[in-house]
Structure formats: C-alpha cells, structure tokens
Design a protein around this motif. Sequence first.
Motif, PDB file in Angstrom:
ATOM      1  N   ASP A   1       0.506  -1.210   0.243  1.00  0.00           N
ATOM      2  CA  ASP A   1       0.221  -0.437   0.032  1.00  0.00           C
ATOM      3  C   ASP A   1       0.820   1.219  -0.070  1.00  0.00           C
ATOM      4  OD1 ASP A   1      -2.454  -1.494   0.009  1.00  0.00           O
ATOM      5  OD2 ASP A   1      -2.851  -1.365   2.272  1.00  0.00           O
ATOM      6  N   SER A   2       2.341   1.092   0.289  1.00  0.00           N
ATOM      7  CA  SER A   2       2.888   2.249   0.345  1.00  0.00           C
ATOM      8  C   SER A   2       2.976   2.880  -0.996  1.00  0.00           C
ATOM      9  CB  SER A   2       4.519   1.596   0.346  1.00  0.00           C
ATOM     10  OG  SER A   2       4.467   1.686   1.783  1.00  0.00           O
ATOM     11  N   THR A   3       3.412   4.326  -0.932  1.00  0.00           N
ATOM     12  CA  THR A   3       2.836   5.104  -2.354  1.00  0.00           C
ATOM     13  C   THR A   3       4.118   6.094  -2.489  1.00  0.00           C
ATOM     14  OG1 THR A   3       1.896   6.752  -1.660  1.00  0.00           O
ATOM     15  CG2 THR A   3       0.549   5.261  -1.788  1.00  0.00           C
ATOM     16  N   VAL A   4       4.594   6.299  -3.984  1.00  0.00           N
ATOM     17  CA  VAL A   4       5.419   7.358  -3.762  1.00  0.00           C
ATOM     18  C   VAL A   4       5.184   8.262  -5.258  1.00  0.00           C
ATOM     19  CG1 VAL A   4       6.428   5.281  -5.409  1.00  0.00           C
ATOM     20  CG2 VAL A   4       8.092   6.673  -5.080  1.00  0.00           C
ATOM     21  N   SER A   5       5.569   9.118  -5.634  1.00  0.00           N
ATOM     22  CA  SER A   5       5.227  10.155  -6.815  1.00  0.00           C
ATOM     23  C   SER A   5       5.880   9.088  -7.816  1.00  0.00           C
ATOM     24  CB  SER A   5       5.689  11.639  -6.656  1.00  0.00           C
ATOM     25  OG  SER A   5       7.600  11.712  -6.291  1.00  0.00           O
ATOM     26  N   MET A   6       5.731   9.677  -9.333  1.00  0.00           N
ATOM     27  CA  MET A   6       6.180   9.501 -10.217  1.00  0.00           C
ATOM     28  C   MET A   6       7.813  10.623 -10.179  1.00  0.00           C
ATOM     29  SD  MET A   6       4.530   7.892 -11.605  1.00  0.00           S
ATOM     30  CE  MET A   6       4.964   7.245 -13.123  1.00  0.00           C
ATOM     31  N   GLY A   7       7.483  11.743  -9.706  1.00  0.00           N
ATOM     32  CA  GLY A   7       9.212  12.387  -9.823  1.00  0.00           C
ATOM     33  C   GLY A   7      10.073  11.485  -9.563  1.00  0.00           C
ATOM     34  N   VAL A   8      10.376  10.648  -7.886  1.00  0.00           N
ATOM     35  CA  VAL A   8      11.514   9.470  -7.263  1.00  0.00           C
ATOM     36  C   VAL A   8      11.520   9.053  -8.826  1.00  0.00           C
ATOM     37  CG1 VAL A   8      11.237   8.758  -5.920  1.00  0.00           C
ATOM     38  CG2 VAL A   8      10.261  10.484  -5.156  1.00  0.00           C
ATOM     39  N   ILE A   9      10.451   8.357  -9.396  1.00  0.00           N
ATOM     40  CA  ILE A   9      11.183   7.377  -9.976  1.00  0.00           C
ATOM     41  C   ILE A   9      11.716   7.741 -11.274  1.00  0.00           C
ATOM     42  CG2 ILE A   9      10.383   5.457 -11.394  1.00  0.00           C
ATOM     43  CD1 ILE A   9       8.221   5.186 -10.165  1.00  0.00           C
ATOM     44  N   ALA A  10      11.519   8.981 -11.947  1.00  0.00           N
ATOM     45  CA  ALA A  10      12.399  10.169 -13.090  1.00  0.00           C
ATOM     46  C   ALA A  10      13.517  10.041 -12.021  1.00  0.00           C
ATOM     47  CB  ALA A  10      10.696  11.306 -13.558  1.00  0.00           C
ATOM     48  N   ARG A  11      13.478  10.584 -11.253  1.00  0.00           N
ATOM     49  CA  ARG A  11      14.843  11.038 -11.046  1.00  0.00           C
ATOM     50  C   ARG A  11      15.381   9.796 -10.983  1.00  0.00           C
ATOM     51  NH1 ARG A  11      12.076  14.487  -7.005  1.00  0.00           N
ATOM     52  NH2 ARG A  11      12.305  12.936  -5.609  1.00  0.00           N
ATOM     53  N   TRP A  12      15.187   8.452 -10.421  1.00  0.00           N
ATOM     54  CA  TRP A  12      15.353   7.486  -9.818  1.00  0.00           C
ATOM     55  C   TRP A  12      16.648   7.256 -11.814  1.00  0.00           C
ATOM     56  CZ3 TRP A  12      14.300   3.361 -13.269  1.00  0.00           C
ATOM     57  CH2 TRP A  12      15.596   1.709 -13.284  1.00  0.00           C
ATOM     58  N   TYR A  13      15.237   7.451 -12.826  1.00  0.00           N
ATOM     59  CA  TYR A  13      15.633   6.835 -13.741  1.00  0.00           C
ATOM     60  C   TYR A  13      17.229   7.467 -14.699  1.00  0.00           C
ATOM     61  CZ  TYR A  13      15.254   6.062 -19.253  1.00  0.00           C
ATOM     62  OH  TYR A  13      15.714   5.464 -20.327  1.00  0.00           O
ATOM     63  N   GLU A  14      16.848   9.001 -13.917  1.00  0.00           N
ATOM     64  CA  GLU A  14      17.976  10.150 -14.930  1.00  0.00           C
ATOM     65  C   GLU A  14      19.061   9.314 -14.482  1.00  0.00           C
ATOM     66  OE1 GLU A  14      17.898  12.354 -17.280  1.00  0.00           O
ATOM     67  OE2 GLU A  14      15.211  11.387 -17.834  1.00  0.00           O
ATOM     68  N   SER A  15      18.982   9.316 -12.738  1.00  0.00           N
ATOM     69  CA  SER A  15      20.116   8.501 -12.307  1.00  0.00           C
ATOM     70  C   SER A  15      20.739   7.243 -12.373  1.00  0.00           C
ATOM     71  CB  SER A  15      19.989   8.971 -10.899  1.00  0.00           C
ATOM     72  OG  SER A  15      21.149   8.249 -10.123  1.00  0.00           O
ATOM     73  N   PHE A  16      20.145   6.625 -13.080  1.00  0.00           N
ATOM     74  CA  PHE A  16      20.854   5.083 -13.299  1.00  0.00           C
ATOM     75  C   PHE A  16      20.934   5.229 -14.821  1.00  0.00           C
ATOM     76  CE2 PHE A  16      19.536   1.065 -15.426  1.00  0.00           C
ATOM     77  CZ  PHE A  16      20.056   0.186 -15.092  1.00  0.00           C
ATOM     78  N   ILE A  17      20.439   6.229 -15.806  1.00  0.00           N
ATOM     79  CA  ILE A  17      20.942   5.524 -17.091  1.00  0.00           C
ATOM     80  C   ILE A  17      22.409   6.354 -17.153  1.00  0.00           C
ATOM     81  CG2 ILE A  17      20.504   7.301 -18.772  1.00  0.00           C
ATOM     82  CD1 ILE A  17      18.722   4.707 -19.080  1.00  0.00           C
TER      83      ILE A  17
ATOM     84  N   LYS B   1      24.523   6.467 -14.881  1.00  0.00           N
ATOM     85  CA  LYS B   1      25.325   5.477 -13.998  1.00  0.00           C
ATOM     86  C   LYS B   1      25.876   4.687 -15.913  1.00  0.00           C
ATOM     87  CE  LYS B   1      24.644   5.583  -9.703  1.00  0.00           C
ATOM     88  NZ  LYS B   1      23.827   5.418  -8.189  1.00  0.00           N
ATOM     89  N   VAL B   2      24.554   3.788 -16.352  1.00  0.00           N
ATOM     90  CA  VAL B   2      25.068   3.079 -17.496  1.00  0.00           C
ATOM     91  C   VAL B   2      25.407   3.900 -18.250  1.00  0.00           C
ATOM     92  CG1 VAL B   2      23.946   1.706 -19.294  1.00  0.00           C
ATOM     93  CG2 VAL B   2      22.686   1.556 -17.013  1.00  0.00           C
ATOM     94  N   ARG B   3      25.969   4.914 -18.436  1.00  0.00           N
ATOM     95  CA  ARG B   3      26.711   5.591 -19.893  1.00  0.00           C
ATOM     96  C   ARG B   3      28.046   5.506 -19.296  1.00  0.00           C
ATOM     97  NH1 ARG B   3      21.602   9.957 -21.482  1.00  0.00           N
ATOM     98  NH2 ARG B   3      20.419   8.984 -23.750  1.00  0.00           N
TER      99      ARG B   3
END
Length: 222
Positions: free
Chosen positions: A191-207, A209-211
């Motif tokens: 039932d935990s919720t998280v904003s899409m902004g957090v996921i967007a920041r994770w994606y930018e950070s993840f990409i 690091k991969v690059r």
Amino acid sequence: MFGCCVAGRLLQTDLQQVDETHALFQIPAAEQVNHVCVFLLGTVPFPDGFGATVHFFWPGKGSQVLGMLSNDKPSAIFRLRSAFSSTSSPPSGISTPSAFTSATLSSAPGQVTAILGLALEPLEAIAAQLASIPQAQTQNAMNITPTSTPSSSLAPIAKPADPSVLAEKIAKHLFNYIAGFVPAGTNVGPDSTVSMGVIARWYESFIGKVRAGGVGFLERNE
C-alpha cells in the motif's frame, strides 16, 4: 496504463486516450529524438490475449511500426530515425491508424511534434503484422546498418546471460532507491505510494550511471 521516456528528457505520463483501443503520446522536438522507451506502468494489465502495437508517426512524412508491448513484454526501447523519407510508409498489410494521423498537434516554431501511438489488438493480429515487416525495412526503421561477416571469421557464439538476472538487479536497484524516500519507521509494503517524480529521478540517475560505466554498479549495490 502506459509511460514513455525519451532519452535525456523527463518521464512522460501525459497519455492521450483517443478511443477504447487507441492512445498516444505527443513527442515535441522529435527531430532531436534518438531513443524512446515505452512501458506499462503496472497499474492496469492488458486483457488476456491482447497487447499493443507501437507506432511512430511523423506528420507529413510517414510512419513506422516500432514493435509491440504485452503482459509478457511490458517495456521496450526503440531507436528512431531523426528524419523520414517519403517512402517510409508501412509495409503491405499494415496501416497507420487514423486515430494517430488525424490527431491535433501543437509544435513550436522550427520544431516537429511527432506521435507515439499505441493500438490495442489481439496478440495473434500483432504477431501477423510484425511478421509481415521485411527484415531490411525493420533494420532501416531502427537505423541499423546490416553488415556481412565472412563465414571463415565467425567465432563460437557465447550463450547470452540470463536476462531475468539483470532484470532482478534493476528492480532491486529501483526498490532500494525508492525505499530511501520512505519516512523513518515506515515499512515499505503493497500500500506504499511514491511520486512519479521520484521514479523519474531514479531513471535519470540510473541511465547516467549506465552511460558512464555500464551496469557494473549493480553488482556493487551503488
């Protein structure tokens, strides 16, 4: 139901529902786009036996079928051409839905707004459409230049790594990142919720690091 992310831009969740079986994302400044990722958000699955074809429509120049999504393939990354020729029409047996070609677009001066469309269809129909695309046209649409390799130079092909292992590591990395935003003393549960902004920041950070150095950081739990 769907999300879209153009490399180097923020996550898009502004899906426009056209009708019961068609939806689209507007891609502004499409001439600058090289790669796009399309995925299910995980909130609503496809009905049993259904999936979606993914279309890219460039107003006034043409369209192409990029691929498909399904419950078994909930995400895909596509490499796009930066320009379309007048011959970039779909192959025989595949047509661009009018729901995409008739959409009203808003473009800034000197820029092109393209359409990334999703069409809900039976899996059998999707398979038939993708099978009818000639290999050469698929390579051209994905901006792949085929090369020939002399048979004498072929080396034994190593067995590819299990993709489920990499997928598990990526999911664990995302989970650990999101958990860092949960208030102290609060357990992460269904039932935990998280904003899409957090996921967007994770994606930018993840990409990023991969690059910068590949996926080795997943082994180090960074």
